[in-house]
Scaffold this motif. Structure first.
Motif, PDB file in Angstrom:
ATOM      1  N   VAL A   5      34.304  29.071  -2.032  1.00 12.73           N
ATOM      2  CA  VAL A   5      33.118  29.558  -2.747  1.00 12.73           C
ATOM      3  C   VAL A   5      32.868  28.617  -3.917  1.00 12.73           C
ATOM      4  CG1 VAL A   5      32.120  31.448  -4.077  1.00 12.73           C
ATOM      5  CG2 VAL A   5      33.615  31.934  -2.120  1.00 12.73           C
ATOM      6  N   ARG A   6      31.663  28.132  -4.005  1.00 13.47           N
ATOM      7  CA  ARG A   6      31.293  27.275  -5.121  1.00 13.47           C
ATOM      8  C   ARG A   6      30.137  27.930  -5.859  1.00 13.47           C
ATOM      9  NH1 ARG A   6      32.008  21.021  -3.693  1.00 13.47           N
ATOM     10  NH2 ARG A   6      33.843  21.250  -2.396  1.00 13.47           N
ATOM     11  N   ILE A   7      30.298  28.023  -7.152  1.00 11.72           N
ATOM     12  CA  ILE A   7      29.259  28.633  -7.979  1.00 11.72           C
ATOM     13  C   ILE A   7      28.579  27.538  -8.781  1.00 11.72           C
ATOM     14  CG2 ILE A   7      28.787  30.226  -9.870  1.00 11.72           C
ATOM     15  CD1 ILE A   7      31.212  31.841  -8.906  1.00 11.72           C
ATOM     16  N   ASP A   8      27.279  27.442  -8.610  1.00  7.81           N
ATOM     17  CA  ASP A   8      26.489  26.496  -9.395  1.00  7.81           C
ATOM     18  C   ASP A   8      26.125  27.209 -10.695  1.00  7.81           C
ATOM     19  OD1 ASP A   8      24.720  24.738 -10.532  1.00  7.81           O
ATOM     20  OD2 ASP A   8      23.412  24.601  -8.776  1.00  7.81           O
ATOM     21  N   GLN A   9      26.865  26.913 -11.758  1.00  7.26           N
ATOM     22  CA  GLN A   9      26.695  27.609 -13.041  1.00  7.26           C
ATOM     23  C   GLN A   9      25.271  27.456 -13.567  1.00  7.26           C
ATOM     24  OE1 GLN A   9      29.086  29.559 -14.336  1.00  7.26           O
ATOM     25  NE2 GLN A   9      27.632  30.232 -15.856  1.00  7.26           N
ATOM     26  N   GLY A  10      24.697  26.289 -13.409  1.00  4.17           N
ATOM     27  CA  GLY A  10      23.329  26.062 -13.887  1.00  4.17           C
ATOM     28  C   GLY A  10      22.319  26.930 -13.153  1.00  4.17           C
ATOM     29  N   ALA A  11      22.434  27.010 -11.834  1.00  3.17           N
ATOM     30  CA  ALA A  11      21.511  27.830 -11.042  1.00  3.17           C
ATOM     31  C   ALA A  11      21.691  29.310 -11.370  1.00  3.17           C
ATOM     32  CB  ALA A  11      21.723  27.587  -9.552  1.00  3.17           C
ATOM     33  N   LEU A  12      22.930  29.747 -11.532  1.00  4.46           N
ATOM     34  CA  LEU A  12      23.197  31.139 -11.883  1.00  4.46           C
ATOM     35  C   LEU A  12      22.618  31.475 -13.248  1.00  4.46           C
ATOM     36  CD1 LEU A  12      24.589  33.792 -11.161  1.00  4.46           C
ATOM     37  CD2 LEU A  12      26.658  32.897 -12.217  1.00  4.46           C
ATOM     38  N   SER A  13      22.800  30.566 -14.190  1.00  3.47           N
ATOM     39  CA  SER A  13      22.266  30.767 -15.534  1.00  3.47           C
ATOM     40  C   SER A  13      20.744  30.841 -15.517  1.00  3.47           C
ATOM     41  CB  SER A  13      22.737  29.630 -16.436  1.00  3.47           C
ATOM     42  OG  SER A  13      22.242  29.810 -17.733  1.00  3.47           O
ATOM     43  N   ARG A  14      20.093  29.932 -14.770  1.00  3.32           N
ATOM     44  CA  ARG A  14      18.625  29.953 -14.674  1.00  3.32           C
ATOM     45  C   ARG A  14      18.141  31.239 -14.017  1.00  3.32           C
ATOM     46  NH1 ARG A  14      19.770  24.704 -13.432  1.00  3.32           N
ATOM     47  NH2 ARG A  14      19.536  25.039 -11.194  1.00  3.32           N
ATOM     48  N   LEU A  15      18.867  31.713 -13.025  1.00  2.92           N
ATOM     49  CA  LEU A  15      18.492  32.949 -12.334  1.00  2.92           C
ATOM     50  C   LEU A  15      18.522  34.143 -13.277  1.00  2.92           C
ATOM     51  CD1 LEU A  15      17.925  34.391  -9.585  1.00  2.92           C
ATOM     52  CD2 LEU A  15      20.391  34.732  -9.441  1.00  2.92           C
ATOM     53  N   LEU A  16      19.548  34.219 -14.117  1.00  4.63           N
ATOM     54  CA  LEU A  16      19.674  35.344 -15.038  1.00  4.63           C
ATOM     55  C   LEU A  16      18.653  35.294 -16.172  1.00  4.63           C
ATOM     56  CD1 LEU A  16      23.540  35.622 -15.329  1.00  4.63           C
ATOM     57  CD2 LEU A  16      21.998  37.214 -14.182  1.00  4.63           C
ATOM     58  N   ARG A  17      18.319  34.073 -16.633  1.00  5.69           N
ATOM     59  CA  ARG A  17      17.464  33.951 -17.805  1.00  5.69           C
ATOM     60  C   ARG A  17      15.977  33.834 -17.487  1.00  5.69           C
ATOM     61  NH1 ARG A  17      20.820  29.437 -20.905  1.00  5.69           N
ATOM     62  NH2 ARG A  17      19.949  28.335 -19.171  1.00  5.69           N
ATOM     63  N   ARG A  18      15.601  33.688 -16.251  1.00  8.03           N
ATOM     64  CA  ARG A  18      14.181  33.518 -15.953  1.00  8.03           C
ATOM     65  C   ARG A  18      13.404  34.782 -16.307  1.00  8.03           C
ATOM     66  NH1 ARG A  18      15.224  34.418  -9.801  1.00  8.03           N
ATOM     67  NH2 ARG A  18      14.396  36.534  -9.662  1.00  8.03           N
ATOM     68  N   ARG A  19      12.112  34.643 -16.482  1.00  4.43           N
ATOM     69  CA  ARG A  19      11.263  35.807 -16.777  1.00  4.43           C
ATOM     70  C   ARG A  19      11.432  36.844 -15.684  1.00  4.43           C
ATOM     71  NH1 ARG A  19       7.391  36.212 -20.593  1.00  4.43           N
ATOM     72  NH2 ARG A  19       6.771  34.291 -21.572  1.00  4.43           N
ATOM     73  N   GLY A  20      11.681  38.061 -16.101  1.00  5.46           N
ATOM     74  CA  GLY A  20      11.897  39.119 -15.128  1.00  5.46           C
ATOM     75  C   GLY A  20      13.352  39.269 -14.732  1.00  5.46           C
ATOM     76  N   GLY A  21      14.193  38.315 -15.130  1.00  7.37           N
ATOM     77  CA  GLY A  21      15.615  38.409 -14.829  1.00  7.37           C
ATOM     78  C   GLY A  21      16.269  39.483 -15.697  1.00  7.37           C
ATOM     79  N   ARG A  22      17.477  39.838 -15.331  1.00  8.42           N
ATOM     80  CA  ARG A  22      18.188  40.909 -16.049  1.00  8.42           C
ATOM     81  C   ARG A  22      18.400  40.608 -17.518  1.00  8.42           C
ATOM     82  NH1 ARG A  22      23.015  43.942 -12.893  1.00  8.42           N
ATOM     83  NH2 ARG A  22      22.839  45.604 -14.402  1.00  8.42           N
ATOM     84  N   ALA A  23      18.891  39.403 -17.811  1.00 10.10           N
ATOM     85  CA  ALA A  23      19.170  39.041 -19.202  1.00 10.10           C
ATOM     86  C   ALA A  23      17.880  38.974 -20.008  1.00 10.10           C
ATOM     87  CB  ALA A  23      19.904  37.704 -19.259  1.00 10.10           C
TER      88      ALA A  23
END
Length: 125
Positions: A5-23
């Motif tokens: 399993v490889r986690i792309d930290q940048g993609a995960l961070s962008r996913l959480l912070r985008r408009r409408g995201g949880r964060a």
């Protein structure tokens, strides 16, 4: 059988912070809550000049609350005793205990600092 399993930290961070995201939604809720406290704590009509937004900062999302009332610095920092003189007219006109008063000079006693924005931040925690 192996699983990698490889986690792309940048993609995960962008996913959480985008408009409408949880964060982003959570930051919006917290910022709006503090802005509501600031509006309630602000003196007079100064609360009408408070706005808020969520922006992407260097360390992630940031909630920004702004009060653009022309006298906000005088309220937040207070004022020293000072003299008030008329600028355009010959006299100052105001009411004291229902009586109209005309004068060329007022010795204002100054005001104490009113850190309503700081109080709102503490109340919003």
């Amino acid at each position: 059988m192996t699983v990698e399993v490889r986690i792309d930290q940048g993609a995960l961070s962008r996913l959480l912070r985008r408009r409408g995201g949880r964060a982003y939604k959570k930051m919006e809720q917290r910022t709006e809550r503090v802005a509501d406290f600031a509006e309630a704590e602000a003196p007079g009509s100064m609360g009408d000049y408070i706005s808020w937004k969520v922006v992407e900062g260097p360390k992630g999302l940031q909630g920004v609350i702004v009060c653009d009332h022309p006298a906000v610095l005088f309220v937040l920092n207070g004022t020293r005793p000072h003299l008030i003189r008329p600028r355009r007219k010959k006299f100052l006109r105001f009411e004291v205990e229902g009586h109209v008063v005309y004068t060329k000079l007022v010795r204002h006693p100054g005001t104490r600092p009113n850190d309503f924005m700081g109080r709102a931040l503490r109340l919003g925690r």
